[in-house]
Scaffold this active site. Structure first.
Site, PDB file in Angstrom:
ATOM      1  N   GLU A 205      -7.638 -57.263 -17.257  1.00 60.14           N
ATOM      2  CA  GLU A 205      -8.823 -56.497 -16.865  1.00 60.14           C
ATOM      3  C   GLU A 205      -8.675 -55.036 -17.239  1.00 60.14           C
ATOM      4  OE1 GLU A 205     -11.378 -54.009 -14.180  1.00 60.14           O
ATOM      5  OE2 GLU A 205      -9.212 -53.987 -14.458  1.00 60.14           O
ATOM      6  N   ASP A 228     -12.385 -56.056  -6.267  1.00 61.14           N
ATOM      7  CA  ASP A 228     -11.614 -55.003  -6.931  1.00 61.14           C
ATOM      8  C   ASP A 228     -11.647 -53.777  -6.038  1.00 61.14           C
ATOM      9  OD1 ASP A 228     -10.141 -53.612  -8.857  1.00 61.14           O
ATOM     10  OD2 ASP A 228     -11.329 -54.376 -10.524  1.00 61.14           O
TER      11      ASP A 228
END
Length: 349
Positions: A205, A228
Site C-alpha cells: 500500500e 487505515d
C-alpha cells in the site's frame, strides 16, 4: 474489552517492508487461522481470509488492512561500510537523525542513521531541512564485515519498541499494524455474518495501493471497508481545519481524502451504526493522502459501495507513532457492529 498488548507488540515488531511482507503475513496467518473458514495468499502476496455467510449467494464485503510498513532499501555501500538507502514509502527525513534501524541481510543487523554533527555544520547547513541523501546507515562494522551480511537490495526497517504512554500506545509501524490488530480482533468477535466477509491483509500500500488493486479485481466486492490510520494533528500551532481528527475522541469515519470520495450510503451506514451502538466517532475530511479505499471502490466490476474507518494517529510516517487506546477500541466495536448488521441497512439509491 481488554487491550491485547502482546498481540499489538507482535504485529508492530515483525518486519514487513513493501514487497517483503513474508514474516508479517505468516504472523497474521498464525493468529487468524482458527477464526476463519478459508485462507489463501494470492500471487502478489495479499493474505485473504474468509468468514462465510450461511447464505451461499450473500453479497461480499471486503475489509482491508494493509500489512506493509514504510521502510528503506539499500542501494549503495561505500568504502567505509556505510549504507545509503532509498525510501519505500514516504518519510519525514528530519525525524531520522541518530535513529536505530534494522538491516535485513543474511542476518539482521542493528544500524544507526548517521549524519554530520551540528558542531561542524555551516550556518546554512543548520538552517537547511535534511534530506534522505544527507544520511547514511552506520552498522559499526568495517566494509569487509558489512559485505558478509549486506547486499544491495536488502530492506531496512525502523527499530522501536512498543510502549504504553499514558492513554496511548507508541511504537513504529502503527501505520498500519494498528489496523491489522483491529481486523484480527474483529474476526475473533464476529458472531453474526450476514454477508461473506473477506478479510484482506494487503501488500504494498505504501508504494501505490498495489495489493488492493489486485485484490479488488480478483474478489469483486459488493461492499468495501478500508481500515487505515489518519492524521491527528491535535497539537499546538496547528489550525482547526488542519487537525483532521483529535486523538481520544473516537474512531473516524472517512468522508473524503485526496483519492476518494466515500460512498454516501456507506458513510451514512457507519454513522448510524456508531450512533445506535453509542460508539464515539468523528468525521475525517482531508484533501491529501489516500488509502486502499480508492482501489476497492473503483477497480472491481461495477465498483463497490466503499468507505473507510480510520484510526487517529499522531506523528504519522515518523520514527515513532502514537494512537489512543480508546480510539482503537471504538474502531473494533464499530467494525464488528457494522459487519453484523450490514444486511439491515437500506442500500438502494
Amino acid at each position: 474489552m481488554e487491550f491485547n498488548l502482546p498481540l499489538l507488540e507482535k504485529l508492530t515488531q515483525t518486519p514487513g517492508a513493501p514487497g517483503y511482507e513474508d514474516k508479517i503475513r505468516q504472523a497474521i496467518m498464525d493468529e487468524i487461522k482458527g477464526d476463519v473458514d478459508e485462507i489463501w495468499v494470492d500471487n502478489i502476496g495479499n493474505l485473504v481470509a474468509v468468514k462465510r455467510s450461511q447464505k451461499a449467494d450473500a453479497p461480499i464485503v471486503v475489509v482491508d488492512a494493509h500489512m506493509d510498513e514504510i521502510a528503506f532499501m539499500v542501494n549503495h555501500i561505500d568504502d567505509n561500510g556505510y549504507l545509503q538507502v532509498l525510501p519505500l514509502g514516504g518519510f519525514d527525513p528530519k525525524t531520522l537523525t541518530a535513529q536505530r534501524v534494522i538491516v535485513h541481510g543474511k542476518k539482521d543487523l542493528i544500524g544507526v542513521f548517521g549524519g554530520k554533527a551540528i558542531h561542524v555544520m555551516t550556518p546554512e547547513e543548520r538552517k537547511k531541512s535534511p534530506e534522505l541523501d544527507d544520511y547514511f546507515i552506520d552498522l559499526g562494522l568495517p566494509k569487509e564485515e558489512v559485505l558478509k551480511y549486506v547486499s544491495l537490495g536488502n530492506v531496512v526497517t525502523r527499530e522501536r519498541n512498543l510502549l504504553e504512554m499514558g492513554d496511548f500506545v507508541t511504537t513504529k509501524s502503527l501505520d498500519n499494524r494498528i489496523s491489522v490488530y483491529i481486523l484480527i480482533e474483529a474476526l475473533r468477535r464476529l458472531e453474526r455474518v450476514p454477508f461473506h466477509v473477506y478479510a484482506l491483509f494487503s501488500v504494498q500500500e505504501e508504494v501505490g495501493l498495489r495489493g488492493a488493486t489486485v485484490a479488488a479485481q480478483t474478489i469483486q466486492p459488493d461492499f468495501s471497508i478500508c481500515l487505515d490510520v489518519t492524521l491527528a494533528n491535535d497539537m499546538s500551532g496547528v489550525g482547526g481545519n488542519k487537525r483532521i481528527t483529535l486523538a481520544g475522541k473516537g474512531t473516524a469515519i472517512k468522508i473524503m481524502d485526496g483519492r476518494t470520495i466515500c460512498d454516501s450510503r456507506m458513510v451514512d451506514f457507519l454513522k448510524s451504526t456508531a450512533e445506535r451502538e453509542g460508539i464515539s466517532w468523528q468525521a475525517e475530511i482531508m484533501n491529501v493522502g489516500g488509502t486502499n479505499t480508492a482501489s476497492l471502490q473503483t477497480l472491481g466490476k461495477g465498483g463497490s459501495i466503499a468507505g473507510a474507518i480510520s484510526i487517529p494517529l499522531r506523528y504519522m510516517h515518523q520514527v515513532t507513532e502514537s494512537a489512543h487506546k480508546k480510539d482503537v477500541q471504538d474502531t473494533i466495536s464499530l467494525l464488528v457492529a457494522a459487519l453484523e448488521t450490514i444486511d439491515k441497512h437500506h442500500w438502494a439509491r
